[in-house]
Write a protein that holds these residues in place. Structure first.
Motif, PDB file in Angstrom:
ATOM      1  N   ASN A   1       0.833  -1.195   0.000  1.00 42.52           N
ATOM      2  CA  ASN A   1       0.000   0.000   0.000  1.00 42.52           C
ATOM      3  C   ASN A   1       0.869   1.247   0.000  1.00 42.52           C
ATOM      4  OD1 ASN A   1      -1.033   0.509   3.470  1.00 42.52           O
ATOM      5  ND2 ASN A   1       0.867  -0.365   2.752  1.00 42.52           N
ATOM      6  N   TYR A   2       0.205   2.380  -0.180  1.00 42.93           N
ATOM      7  CA  TYR A   2       0.842   3.692  -0.156  1.00 42.93           C
ATOM      8  C   TYR A   2       0.128   4.503   0.907  1.00 42.93           C
ATOM      9  CZ  TYR A   2       2.240   8.374  -1.887  1.00 42.93           C
ATOM     10  OH  TYR A   2       2.708   9.649  -2.012  1.00 42.93           O
ATOM     11  N   PHE A   3       0.875   5.194   1.738  1.00 42.70           N
ATOM     12  CA  PHE A   3       0.267   5.808   2.919  1.00 42.70           C
ATOM     13  C   PHE A   3      -0.857   6.769   2.573  1.00 42.70           C
ATOM     14  CE2 PHE A   3       3.339   8.977   1.702  1.00 42.70           C
ATOM     15  CZ  PHE A   3       2.972  10.189   2.272  1.00 42.70           C
ATOM     16  N   ARG A   4      -0.767   7.495   1.452  1.00 40.54           N
ATOM     17  CA  ARG A   4      -1.803   8.453   1.082  1.00 40.54           C
ATOM     18  C   ARG A   4      -2.898   7.861   0.201  1.00 40.54           C
ATOM     19  NH1 ARG A   4       1.565  14.019  -0.159  1.00 40.54           N
ATOM     20  NH2 ARG A   4       1.594  14.797   1.988  1.00 40.54           N
ATOM     21  N   SER A   5      -2.768   6.640  -0.176  1.00 34.78           N
ATOM     22  CA  SER A   5      -3.791   6.005  -1.003  1.00 34.78           C
ATOM     23  C   SER A   5      -5.038   5.741  -0.165  1.00 34.78           C
ATOM     24  CB  SER A   5      -3.259   4.688  -1.569  1.00 34.78           C
ATOM     25  OG  SER A   5      -4.305   3.830  -1.968  1.00 34.78           O
TER      26      SER A   5
ATOM     27  N   SER B   1      -5.902   2.113  -0.107  1.00 33.64           N
ATOM     28  CA  SER B   1      -5.059   1.366   0.821  1.00 33.64           C
ATOM     29  C   SER B   1      -5.523   1.549   2.256  1.00 33.64           C
ATOM     30  CB  SER B   1      -3.602   1.824   0.697  1.00 33.64           C
ATOM     31  OG  SER B   1      -3.065   1.547  -0.573  1.00 33.64           O
ATOM     32  N   TRP B   2      -5.858   2.791   2.602  1.00 37.69           N
ATOM     33  CA  TRP B   2      -6.283   3.047   3.977  1.00 37.69           C
ATOM     34  C   TRP B   2      -7.555   2.282   4.302  1.00 37.69           C
ATOM     35  CZ3 TRP B   2      -7.594   8.529   6.378  1.00 37.69           C
ATOM     36  CH2 TRP B   2      -7.634   8.407   7.770  1.00 37.69           C
ATOM     37  N   ARG B   3      -8.457   2.142   3.335  1.00 36.80           N
ATOM     38  CA  ARG B   3      -9.665   1.356   3.574  1.00 36.80           C
ATOM     39  C   ARG B   3      -9.313  -0.022   4.120  1.00 36.80           C
ATOM     40  NH1 ARG B   3     -11.845   2.113  -2.561  1.00 36.80           N
ATOM     41  NH2 ARG B   3     -12.115   4.393  -2.555  1.00 36.80           N
ATOM     42  N   VAL B   4      -8.338  -0.667   3.472  1.00 37.71           N
ATOM     43  CA  VAL B   4      -7.977  -2.027   3.872  1.00 37.71           C
ATOM     44  C   VAL B   4      -7.258  -2.026   5.207  1.00 37.71           C
ATOM     45  CG1 VAL B   4      -6.670  -4.085   3.216  1.00 37.71           C
ATOM     46  CG2 VAL B   4      -7.952  -2.808   1.481  1.00 37.71           C
ATOM     47  N   ARG B   5      -6.410  -1.031   5.447  1.00 39.35           N
ATOM     48  CA  ARG B   5      -5.759  -0.945   6.763  1.00 39.35           C
ATOM     49  C   ARG B   5      -6.807  -0.840   7.869  1.00 39.35           C
ATOM     50  NH1 ARG B   5      -2.361   2.949   4.065  1.00 39.35           N
ATOM     51  NH2 ARG B   5      -3.132   4.666   5.374  1.00 39.35           N
ATOM     52  N   ILE B   6      -7.848  -0.045   7.630  1.00 35.87           N
ATOM     53  CA  ILE B   6      -8.922   0.075   8.617  1.00 35.87           C
ATOM     54  C   ILE B   6      -9.608  -1.277   8.819  1.00 35.87           C
ATOM     55  CG2 ILE B   6     -11.164   1.111   9.117  1.00 35.87           C
ATOM     56  CD1 ILE B   6     -10.183   3.584   7.478  1.00 35.87           C
TER      57      ILE B   6
ATOM     58  N   ASP C   1     -17.965   2.885   6.491  1.00 39.63           N
ATOM     59  CA  ASP C   1     -17.064   3.761   7.238  1.00 39.63           C
ATOM     60  C   ASP C   1     -15.621   3.599   6.779  1.00 39.63           C
ATOM     61  OD1 ASP C   1     -19.016   4.745   9.494  1.00 39.63           O
ATOM     62  OD2 ASP C   1     -19.282   2.575   9.356  1.00 39.63           O
ATOM     63  N   CYS C   2     -15.255   2.369   6.403  1.00 38.73           N
ATOM     64  CA  CYS C   2     -13.906   2.124   5.892  1.00 38.73           C
ATOM     65  C   CYS C   2     -13.623   2.959   4.645  1.00 38.73           C
ATOM     66  CB  CYS C   2     -13.719   0.647   5.559  1.00 38.73           C
ATOM     67  SG  CYS C   2     -13.712  -0.478   6.968  1.00 38.73           S
ATOM     68  N   LEU C   3     -14.650   3.232   3.859  1.00 40.39           N
ATOM     69  CA  LEU C   3     -14.474   4.026   2.648  1.00 40.39           C
ATOM     70  C   LEU C   3     -14.646   5.514   2.904  1.00 40.39           C
ATOM     71  CD1 LEU C   3     -15.129   1.071   1.415  1.00 40.39           C
ATOM     72  CD2 LEU C   3     -15.572   2.394  -0.665  1.00 40.39           C
ATOM     73  N   LEU C   4     -15.543   5.870   3.814  1.00 36.29           N
ATOM     74  CA  LEU C   4     -15.845   7.283   4.031  1.00 36.29           C
ATOM     75  C   LEU C   4     -14.644   8.058   4.562  1.00 36.29           C
ATOM     76  CD1 LEU C   4     -18.042   9.549   4.151  1.00 36.29           C
ATOM     77  CD2 LEU C   4     -18.335   8.901   6.551  1.00 36.29           C
ATOM     78  N   VAL C   5     -14.013   7.551   5.595  1.00 35.71           N
ATOM     79  CA  VAL C   5     -12.958   8.309   6.276  1.00 35.71           C
ATOM     80  C   VAL C   5     -11.772   8.611   5.355  1.00 35.71           C
ATOM     81  CG1 VAL C   5     -11.292   8.234   8.166  1.00 35.71           C
ATOM     82  CG2 VAL C   5     -13.676   7.576   8.562  1.00 35.71           C
ATOM     83  N   PRO C   6     -11.246   7.657   4.592  1.00 38.11           N
ATOM     84  CA  PRO C   6     -10.159   8.006   3.676  1.00 38.11           C
ATOM     85  C   PRO C   6     -10.565   9.035   2.617  1.00 38.11           C
ATOM     86  CG  PRO C   6     -10.202   5.652   4.057  1.00 38.11           C
ATOM     87  CD  PRO C   6     -11.466   6.207   4.651  1.00 38.11           C
TER      88      PRO C   6
ATOM     89  N   PRO D   1      -9.462   3.567  17.607  1.00 34.10           N
ATOM     90  CA  PRO D   1      -8.084   3.167  17.292  1.00 34.10           C
ATOM     91  C   PRO D   1      -7.923   2.578  15.886  1.00 34.10           C
ATOM     92  CG  PRO D   1      -8.641   2.501  19.519  1.00 34.10           C
ATOM     93  CD  PRO D   1      -9.916   3.011  18.900  1.00 34.10           C
ATOM     94  N   ALA D   2      -8.919   1.829  15.403  1.00 39.73           N
ATOM     95  CA  ALA D   2      -8.793   1.204  14.086  1.00 39.73           C
ATOM     96  C   ALA D   2      -8.625   2.226  12.977  1.00 39.73           C
ATOM     97  CB  ALA D   2     -10.014   0.320  13.802  1.00 39.73           C
ATOM     98  N   PHE D   3      -9.166   3.407  13.167  1.00 41.64           N
ATOM     99  CA  PHE D   3      -9.037   4.482  12.183  1.00 41.64           C
ATOM    100  C   PHE D   3      -7.823   5.360  12.498  1.00 41.64           C
ATOM    101  CE2 PHE D   3     -13.369   3.074  11.997  1.00 41.64           C
ATOM    102  CZ  PHE D   3     -13.763   3.234  10.679  1.00 41.64           C
ATOM    103  N   ALA D   4      -7.688   5.759  13.745  1.00 44.48           N
ATOM    104  CA  ALA D   4      -6.605   6.659  14.122  1.00 44.48           C
ATOM    105  C   ALA D   4      -5.231   6.009  13.957  1.00 44.48           C
ATOM    106  CB  ALA D   4      -6.794   7.120  15.561  1.00 44.48           C
ATOM    107  N   ASN D   5      -5.119   4.734  14.295  1.00 44.33           N
ATOM    108  CA  ASN D   5      -3.821   4.073  14.267  1.00 44.33           C
ATOM    109  C   ASN D   5      -3.404   3.620  12.882  1.00 44.33           C
ATOM    110  OD1 ASN D   5      -3.766   4.437  17.026  1.00 44.33           O
ATOM    111  ND2 ASN D   5      -4.336   2.324  17.510  1.00 44.33           N
ATOM    112  N   THR D   6      -4.290   3.764  11.899  1.00 47.65           N
ATOM    113  CA  THR D   6      -3.950   3.428  10.511  1.00 47.65           C
ATOM    114  C   THR D   6      -3.908   4.669   9.629  1.00 47.65           C
ATOM    115  OG1 THR D   6      -6.307   3.022  10.035  1.00 47.65           O
ATOM    116  CG2 THR D   6      -4.965   1.116  10.701  1.00 47.65           C
ATOM    117  N   HIS D   7      -4.047   5.842  10.247  1.00 52.74           N
ATOM    118  CA  HIS D   7      -4.056   7.120   9.529  1.00 52.74           C
ATOM    119  C   HIS D   7      -2.780   7.280   8.712  1.00 52.74           C
ATOM    120  CE1 HIS D   7      -3.894  11.495   8.972  1.00 52.74           C
ATOM    121  NE2 HIS D   7      -5.193  11.526   9.241  1.00 52.74           N
ATOM    122  N   PRO D   8      -2.872   7.886   7.524  1.00 51.58           N
ATOM    123  CA  PRO D   8      -1.666   8.086   6.710  1.00 51.58           C
ATOM    124  C   PRO D   8      -0.529   8.764   7.459  1.00 51.58           C
ATOM    125  CG  PRO D   8      -3.606   8.581   5.417  1.00 51.58           C
ATOM    126  CD  PRO D   8      -4.089   8.326   6.822  1.00 51.58           C
ATOM    127  N   GLY D   9      -0.860   9.647   8.378  1.00 52.63           N
ATOM    128  CA  GLY D   9       0.173  10.367   9.095  1.00 52.63           C
ATOM    129  C   GLY D   9       1.024   9.530  10.020  1.00 52.63           C
TER     130      GLY D   9
END
Length: 211
Positions: free
Chosen positions: A5-9, A12-17, A163-168, A197-205
């Motif tokens: 994955n790429y941190f800003r994708s 990718s973030w959807r799947v990390r979540i 929600d996995c799609l909305l937040v990214p 945590p599932a969203f915050a800890n996988t944030h691109p940052g």
């Protein structure tokens, strides 16, 4: 498992979540899209679309497309579920996810923006205008849907597929300075998700390859 994955994708973030919501461990493999790493090496040989994310299973099989990966995770690790019980409810969740994943994201991802600027010769201000137009159009639809379905999260009080799609998508909209004041329910749900945590800890940052 290994997740390319790429941190800003946002895909990718959807799947990390999803992996985090399921409590699943994985190896993080960075593919830097801005440096065109998706076109080189073993990744390019295996991932013919040259897109992230790609999830490599323990037996070596490769999965692609974020929504397909999320549904695979839900089928193989059903607790906690990303989709509700009942065919109608599941279709409604998928519809909202596709409002984002099929109608906003594909026409605003990196390769499209590059084509507009580099191949069609559009100024950056025009590219940004394109981006913001389709975000506003798509989120207008999402806002109306959430008015009927949202609790704390997109559907009730448990985070799931939508929600996995909305937040990214909101993260990307904020990066491009899209006006978001017209979407109060969207932004309320986004804030509720980011408190988990599932969203915050996988944030691109906080990703290993964050620049």
């Amino acid at each position: 498992m290994k997740l390319y994955n790429y941190f800003r994708s946002s895909a990718s973030w959807r799947v990390r979540i999803g992996l985090a919501l399921k409590g699943l461990d994985y190896d993080y493999a960075a593919i830097h899209l801005a440096k065109n790493e998706q076109f080189a090496g073993s990744f390019a040989e295996q991932q013919v679309s040259h897109l992230v994310p790609a999830l490599v299973l323990d037996d070596g099989q490769w999965l692609s497309q974020s929504m397909a990966i999320l549904e695979y995770l839900d089928e193989t690790h059903p607790e906690p579920p990303l989709l509700p019980q009942g065919a109608v409810a599941r279709a409604q969740v998928r519809a909202l996810a596709q409002d984002i994943g099929c109608d906003i994201h594909p026409i605003n991802n990196l390769r499209v923006l590059r084509y507009l600027k580099n191949d069609l010769g559009q100024e950056q201000t025009t590219v940004d205008r394109w981006y913001r137009h389709w975000v506003a159009t798509g989120l207008g639809i999402v806002e109306q849907r959430l008015a009927a379905t949202a609790g704390t999260y997109c559907f009730g009080d448990t985070p799931g597929l939508a929600d996995c799609l909305l937040v990214p998508q909101i993260y990307n909209a904020q990066r491009f300075e899209c006006p978001l004041d017209d979407f109060p329910t969207v932004m309320r749900v986004n804030a509720a998700c980011l408190a988990l945590p599932a969203f915050a800890n996988t944030h691109p940052g906080v990703c290993p390859d964050a620049a």
